[in-house]
Design a protein around this motif. Structure first.
Motif, PDB file in Angstrom:
ATOM      1  N   THR A 312       0.844  -1.389  -0.068  1.00 58.92           N
ATOM      2  CA  THR A 312       0.058   0.066  -0.017  1.00 58.92           C
ATOM      3  C   THR A 312       0.902   1.146  -0.150  1.00 58.92           C
ATOM      4  O   THR A 312       0.354   2.270  -0.374  1.00 58.92           O
ATOM      5  CB  THR A 312      -0.873  -0.024   1.275  1.00 58.92           C
ATOM      6  N   SER A 315       3.043   3.555  -4.678  1.00 63.44           N
ATOM      7  CA  SER A 315       2.133   4.287  -5.613  1.00 63.44           C
ATOM      8  C   SER A 315       0.932   4.899  -5.125  1.00 63.44           C
ATOM      9  O   SER A 315      -0.237   5.018  -5.388  1.00 63.44           O
ATOM     10  CB  SER A 315       1.521   3.445  -6.862  1.00 63.44           C
TER      11      SER A 315
ATOM     12  N   GLU B  55      -7.405   4.428 -11.867  1.00 68.14           N
ATOM     13  CA  GLU B  55      -7.097   3.244 -11.709  1.00 68.14           C
ATOM     14  C   GLU B  55      -6.022   3.097 -10.454  1.00 68.14           C
ATOM     15  O   GLU B  55      -6.201   2.222  -9.622  1.00 68.14           O
ATOM     16  CB  GLU B  55      -5.952   2.646 -12.918  1.00 68.14           C
ATOM     17  N   GLN B  56      -5.551   4.326 -10.265  1.00 68.97           N
ATOM     18  CA  GLN B  56      -4.382   4.211  -8.944  1.00 68.97           C
ATOM     19  C   GLN B  56      -5.590   4.115  -7.730  1.00 68.97           C
ATOM     20  O   GLN B  56      -5.029   3.436  -6.831  1.00 68.97           O
ATOM     21  CB  GLN B  56      -3.949   5.601  -9.017  1.00 68.97           C
ATOM     22  N   GLU B  59      -6.457   0.529  -7.371  1.00 69.89           N
ATOM     23  CA  GLU B  59      -5.601  -0.246  -6.767  1.00 69.89           C
ATOM     24  C   GLU B  59      -4.833  -0.183  -5.110  1.00 69.89           C
ATOM     25  O   GLU B  59      -4.860  -1.185  -4.551  1.00 69.89           O
ATOM     26  CB  GLU B  59      -4.239   0.240  -7.770  1.00 69.89           C
ATOM     27  N   GLN B  60      -5.207   1.312  -4.979  1.00 71.29           N
ATOM     28  CA  GLN B  60      -5.060   1.520  -3.593  1.00 71.29           C
ATOM     29  C   GLN B  60      -5.885   0.880  -2.512  1.00 71.29           C
ATOM     30  O   GLN B  60      -5.743   0.333  -1.586  1.00 71.29           O
ATOM     31  CB  GLN B  60      -5.053   2.989  -3.239  1.00 71.29           C
ATOM     32  N   LYS B  62      -7.800  -1.936  -3.269  1.00 72.32           N
ATOM     33  CA  LYS B  62      -7.411  -3.234  -3.360  1.00 72.32           C
ATOM     34  C   LYS B  62      -6.477  -3.625  -2.367  1.00 72.32           C
ATOM     35  O   LYS B  62      -6.367  -4.484  -1.520  1.00 72.32           O
ATOM     36  CB  LYS B  62      -7.324  -3.810  -4.646  1.00 72.32           C
ATOM     37  N   LYS B  63      -5.262  -2.872  -2.353  1.00 76.19           N
ATOM     38  CA  LYS B  63      -4.214  -3.107  -1.580  1.00 76.19           C
ATOM     39  C   LYS B  63      -4.383  -2.721  -0.229  1.00 76.19           C
ATOM     40  O   LYS B  63      -4.079  -3.796   0.803  1.00 76.19           O
ATOM     41  CB  LYS B  63      -2.897  -2.379  -1.977  1.00 76.19           C
ATOM     42  N   ASP B  76     -11.123  -8.824  -8.190  1.00 72.61           N
ATOM     43  CA  ASP B  76     -11.887  -7.567  -8.927  1.00 72.61           C
ATOM     44  C   ASP B  76     -12.376  -7.907 -10.271  1.00 72.61           C
ATOM     45  O   ASP B  76     -11.695  -8.540 -10.896  1.00 72.61           O
ATOM     46  CB  ASP B  76     -10.738  -6.635  -9.070  1.00 72.61           C
TER      47      ASP B  76
END
Lengths: 564, 157
Positions: A312, A315, B55-56, B59-60, B62-63, B76
């Motif tokens: 996390t 990015s 998208e970023q 992604e964040q 999900k992380k 996803d």
């Protein structure tokens, strides 16, 4: 009998807790008793586990945190339910922001009273959910041993962090067979240790070709124990290194390749170097706002390689070209192997040296007693080898600029949360973990008063912590912002302080006062020669500022002051 | 843009609070959320429809979800071949004349009437988002008393 031929013991929850702590290798616990943890304290009465009674639960949490930072082991603290637990909250949040391994055990009201607004009840798992790596409410004594084992495992692996175990009093008194789970496997928690070889090779190629590379190093290198690998990578390829606040000590501060800290109060040469670089190798750092300044203006020409154990972090604030998820130590070891030829960066190193000469880190040298001078003297007289804890504010920023740390785990300071009152209890924890070391708390006259009661803990436990108060009669950092950005309207920042010398003496510590430059060294020497807590009240220049400084929201190379 | 995500979690006390807390603490928007058991009673499934600006951010999200200790895995559906459905109940106030008109709409949408009383009816439809929104659009001419939506669930093909 169990498989090992030992009689299975029937034990109470409280006994299981202490037994598990011992088996986890816990040597010391910090805390404060109260109603619903009486069964635990009764077991502690004759247990061979050192218990440090602080004078406030917040002190216990910070002491456990300081112990963890200084030793790399998990810090453990204990409190009662309700106010005891909520007093831990700041300390838990502090450990969470700085990724410090900690297990906090809180008492809870009886299981059948939970949710009934019982006396000293608070929803501890609810309150601490966003500030812990994980937390548990143990409702059945049969789950206790496994829970404790999991808590230590989670706290100390991956990106470390605090874990809370909320333990109702009836679970502490219930009995069950004690079964120690030898192995712990959590299917939903398996941190990635090894980096992806393809990504690491790509990173190696980029380093080989870089013209203006820089290593940007954070606390992850310290928690991973990767200082040696970092040094090897930097020295082999002559790569300049800048550290974050949390990364201080990960790379020797006096090394010719070390540019010191970057960011809001970083050195001018570190900030210029990162802004002008063409390749940033971030290792265990997270591009937080105090580091990047205005994010869209940050290092416009740089490609970024980011190594971090926590996906996390990658990015999140800034787009990364080559992400590598893994443990810093393992990834660096592989990376060193993959770099076949060092980049040709003589020009770049020359440019950095020019910046170093053009914008040196300095302050005004005159007859006045300036706080930077005090810190330089402390450094000189401790051979740069002391553990330095700090409070938060100017005292902290001057400490990271003027006390170059050469070793990891010697810099104990509240980074992410910025908790005033952290330094003294953290210094106590550090001193317990590293009894052979000189431990200094560099404090401000404001923040020292936020946990001043821990003087009693230090004196009572014969922990010879030294406290250097940089007493400027202000909440200095806030005053500095008021001076620079609020037209010197010093709203609620001037302080009327107690007599710190008398205060120290009242607690049974030694108190010294220094008002002149020539008294600094003798006072520090006297403190170092004293086998007791010593508090030195350095009455310093009241309106000294921390420079350089990048105003909040500005680009990193738009620094104010401090370049003369 | 909206994304459908399935989160498989340990069926433990407080897990929903962890997931919900993460969304609120980090300022992510949830459009819908459903929670239920799976074939394994130790595992629950949460299907979340999130609104991620790019998208970023997705992604964040999900992380961050993956980082929660009790989260086992995340699916996803954004780039997957999958089926999604949502159940809606609509209580509509109708007289006889309206009901004739309504039945045509219901017939075309393949919805069904679960309850028919003198002055109202309850209609059910299980459909994907497109059909569902279409259907609800056509109900604009009627007097809706109550609309109940289950939130989306999804399964990969």
């Amino acid at each position: 009998m169990d498989r090992k031929g030992l009689f299975m013991a029937i034990m109470t929850g409280a006994q299981i807790l202490i037994e598990c702590l011992k088996r986890e290798g816990v040597e010391v616990m910090f805390g404060y008793p109260g109603g619903v943890v009486l069964p635990i304290f009764d077991v502690l009465y004759d247990a061979k586990l050192k218990f440090i009674l602080t004078r406030h639960e917040q002190g216990a949490a910070h002491a456990a945190d300081g112990y963890a930072r200084a030793t790399g082991k998990v810090g453990v603290c204990l409190s009662t339910s309700g106010p005891g637990a909520t007093n831990l909250v700041t300390g838990i949040a502090n450990a969470y922001m700085d990724s410090i391994p900690m297990v906090a055990i809180t008492g809870q009201v009886k299981t059948f009273l939970i949710g009934n607004d019982a006396f000293q009840e608070s929803d501890v798992t609810g309150i601490t959910r966003p500030i812990t790596k994980h937390n548990y409410l143990v409702k059945d004594v049969k789950d206790l041993a496994r829970t404790i084992r999991e808590a230590f495992y989670i706290a100390s692996t991956g990106r470390p962090g605090p874990v809370v175990i909320d333990l109702p009093v009836d679970v502490q008194t219930s009995k069950t067979e004690f079964i120690w789970p030898e192995e712990i496997r959590i299917r939903s928690y398996q941190p990635t240790m090894e980096g992806h070889p393809g990504q690491i090779k790509k990173a190696a190629k980029m380093i080989e070709k870089a013209k203006k590379p820089i290593l940007y190093v954070g606390g992850g290198v310290i928690s991973s124990g990767a200082s040696e690998q970092l040094k090897a990578l930097a020295e082999k390829n002559q790569l300049p290194v800048t550290t974050t606040f949390m990364g201080i000590g990960a790379f020797p501060g006096e090394h010719t390749l070390c540019l010191g800290m970057l960011g809001m109060h970083g050195t001018a040469y570190a900030n210029h170097a990162i802004m002008d670089s063409d390749l940033i190798v971030a290792i265990g750092a997270r591009f937080d706002d105090r580091v990047t300044g205005r994010i869209d203006a940050f290092a416009p020409g740089a490609k970024i390689i980011h190594i971090d154990i926590d996906p996390t972090s990658i990015s999140k604030n800034i787009r990364v070209d080559v992400p590598i998820v893994g443990d810093a130590k393992e990834v660096l070891r592989d990376l060193i192997g993959y770099i076949k030829k060092s980049p040709d960066i003589k020009m770049w190193l020359g440019q950095i040296e020019k910046w170093r000469k053009e914008f040196p880190l300095t302050y005004k040298h005159d007859d006045k007693l300036r706080p930077q001078f005090v810190i330089e003297k402390i450094r000189e007289l401790t051979g740069g080898d002391a553990i330095i804890a700090t409070e938060v504010g100017q005292n902290q920023m001057w400490s990271c600029l003027f006390y170059q740390h050469n070793q990891p785990r010697t810099w104990i300071s509240s980074g992410g949360l910025g908790t005033m009152g952290f330094g003294l209890p953290a210094a106590i924890g550090a001193q317990i973990g590293r009894p052979e070391k000189v431990v200094f708390d560099i404090a401000g006259d404001g923040s020292i008063q936020m946990n001043i009661q821990e003087l009693a803990t230090a004196v009572f436990n014969k922990l010879p912590v030294k406290i250097a108060i940089l007493n400027n009669g202000y909440l200095g950092m806030v005053r500095q912002w008021q001076e620079l950005f609020y037209n010197k309207r010093y709203s609620s920042t001037p302080l009327k302080n107690p007599d710190f010398v008398k205060l120290a003496e009242a607690y049974g510590a030694k108190g010294l006062r220094v008002t002149r430059k020539d008294e600094v060294a003798p006072a520090i020497k006297e403190a170092l020669a004293t086998d007791n807590v010593v508090m030195i009240d350095f009455v310093v220049e009241p309106e000294e500022n921390v420079f350089p400084m990048v105003p909040a929201g500005e680009a990193l190379n738009r620094m104010l002051g401090g370049m003369a | 843009m909206k994304h459908t995500i399935s989160i498989l979690v340990e069926n433990k006390f407080g897990v929903l609070a962890r997931v919900a807390g993460l969304f609120s603490a980090r300022g992510y928007n949830i459009d819908s959320l459903t929670v239920s058991e799976t074939q394994d009673s130790a595992i629950s499934r949460m299907t979340v429809v999130v609104n991620a600006s790019d998208e970023q951010v997705l992604e964040q999200i999900k992380k961050q979800l993956n980082k929660l200790i009790d989260v086992i895995t995340i699916i996803d559906f954004t780039k997957k071949d999958y089926i999604e459905r949502e159940l809606v109940f609509v209580k509509i106030s109708v007289d006889k004349k309206d009901f004739v008109r309504l039945k045509k709409v219901i017939g075309r949408a393949k919805a069904s009437v679960l309850v028919r009383k003198e002055d109202f009816c309850i209609v059910e439809l299980v459909a994907d988002q497109e059909h569902l929104n279409n259907f609800l659009g056509q109900l604009k001419d009627f007097k809706l008393v109550e609309l109940v939506r289950s939130g989306r669930i999804a399964i990969a093909k």
